[in-house]
Design a protein around this motif. Structure first.
Motif, PDB file in Angstrom:
ATOM      1  N   VAL A  17       8.875  10.503   2.589  1.00  0.00           N
ATOM      2  CA  VAL A  17       9.657   9.268   2.439  1.00  0.00           C
ATOM      3  C   VAL A  17       8.918   8.097   3.092  1.00  0.00           C
ATOM      4  CG1 VAL A  17      11.808   8.102   3.076  1.00  0.00           C
ATOM      5  CG2 VAL A  17      11.868  10.444   2.188  1.00  0.00           C
ATOM      6  N   ALA A  18       8.371   8.314   4.290  1.00  0.00           N
ATOM      7  CA  ALA A  18       7.630   7.245   4.974  1.00  0.00           C
ATOM      8  C   ALA A  18       6.399   6.835   4.164  1.00  0.00           C
ATOM      9  CB  ALA A  18       7.228   7.698   6.377  1.00  0.00           C
ATOM     10  N   ILE A  19       5.704   7.813   3.585  1.00  0.00           N
ATOM     11  CA  ILE A  19       4.529   7.522   2.749  1.00  0.00           C
ATOM     12  C   ILE A  19       4.954   6.710   1.524  1.00  0.00           C
ATOM     13  CG2 ILE A  19       2.796   8.580   1.231  1.00  0.00           C
ATOM     14  CD1 ILE A  19       2.807  10.946   3.354  1.00  0.00           C
ATOM     15  N   TRP A  20       6.083   7.079   0.951  1.00  0.00           N
ATOM     16  CA  TRP A  20       6.589   6.412  -0.241  1.00  0.00           C
ATOM     17  C   TRP A  20       7.017   4.964   0.058  1.00  0.00           C
ATOM     18  CZ3 TRP A  20      12.007   5.627  -1.771  1.00  0.00           C
ATOM     19  CH2 TRP A  20      12.133   5.180  -3.089  1.00  0.00           C
ATOM     20  N   LEU A  21       7.632   4.753   1.229  1.00  0.00           N
ATOM     21  CA  LEU A  21       8.166   3.434   1.564  1.00  0.00           C
ATOM     22  C   LEU A  21       7.142   2.468   2.168  1.00  0.00           C
ATOM     23  CD1 LEU A  21      11.648   4.359   3.102  1.00  0.00           C
ATOM     24  CD2 LEU A  21      11.197   3.277   0.889  1.00  0.00           C
TER      25      LEU A  21
END
Length: 126
Positions: A17-21
């Motif tokens: 999620v952090a990579i995506w955001l």
């Protein structure tokens, strides 16, 4: 053993999620399968860092935790994410966190998502 697997999967999901955001947290690989394995390995490294290093850092910075009413947790989480990024680089894993403030925001995202995933994933105790 089941709890370890669940926590690793929760870490992997939270990292994803952090990579995506955040564009300054990157995961590289030649294929989706390779990226998935890299993400799982980075989640393992992140788990080990949080298990071994984070308690020591928290102990030595306890006065800062008290003084900031716990907000220093954001800094410690950012440092753990930056350490994970450095270790991933040393291990040849395609994971990188670019900058302290990205790590602060990434650490916050990872904490919230990991907490939520740990609520819904089975932990083998029930």
């Amino acid at each position: 053993m089941m709890n370890f697997v669940v926590k690793t999967l929760a870490n992997a999901g939270a990292l994803a999620v952090a990579i995506w955001l955040l564009q300054d947290i990157t995961l590289t690989g030649e294929s989706t399968g390779r990226k998935t394995w890299t993400l799982i390995l980075v989640a393992l490294v992140f788990g080990v860092v949080n298990f071994l290093v984070k308690p020591l850092v928290q102990l030595f910075t306890l006065p800062l935790f008290v003084l900031t009413l716990g907000l220093f947790t954001l800094v410690v989480n950012a440092l753990m994410l930056l350490l994970t990024s450095w270790l991933a680089d040393q291990l040849g894993l395609g994971f990188h966190v670019d900058g302290f403030w990205t790590a602060v925001l990434g650490g916050l995202i990872i904490s919230v998502v990991s907490w939520a995933l740990n609520l819904v994933l089975p932990d083998g105790r029930g």
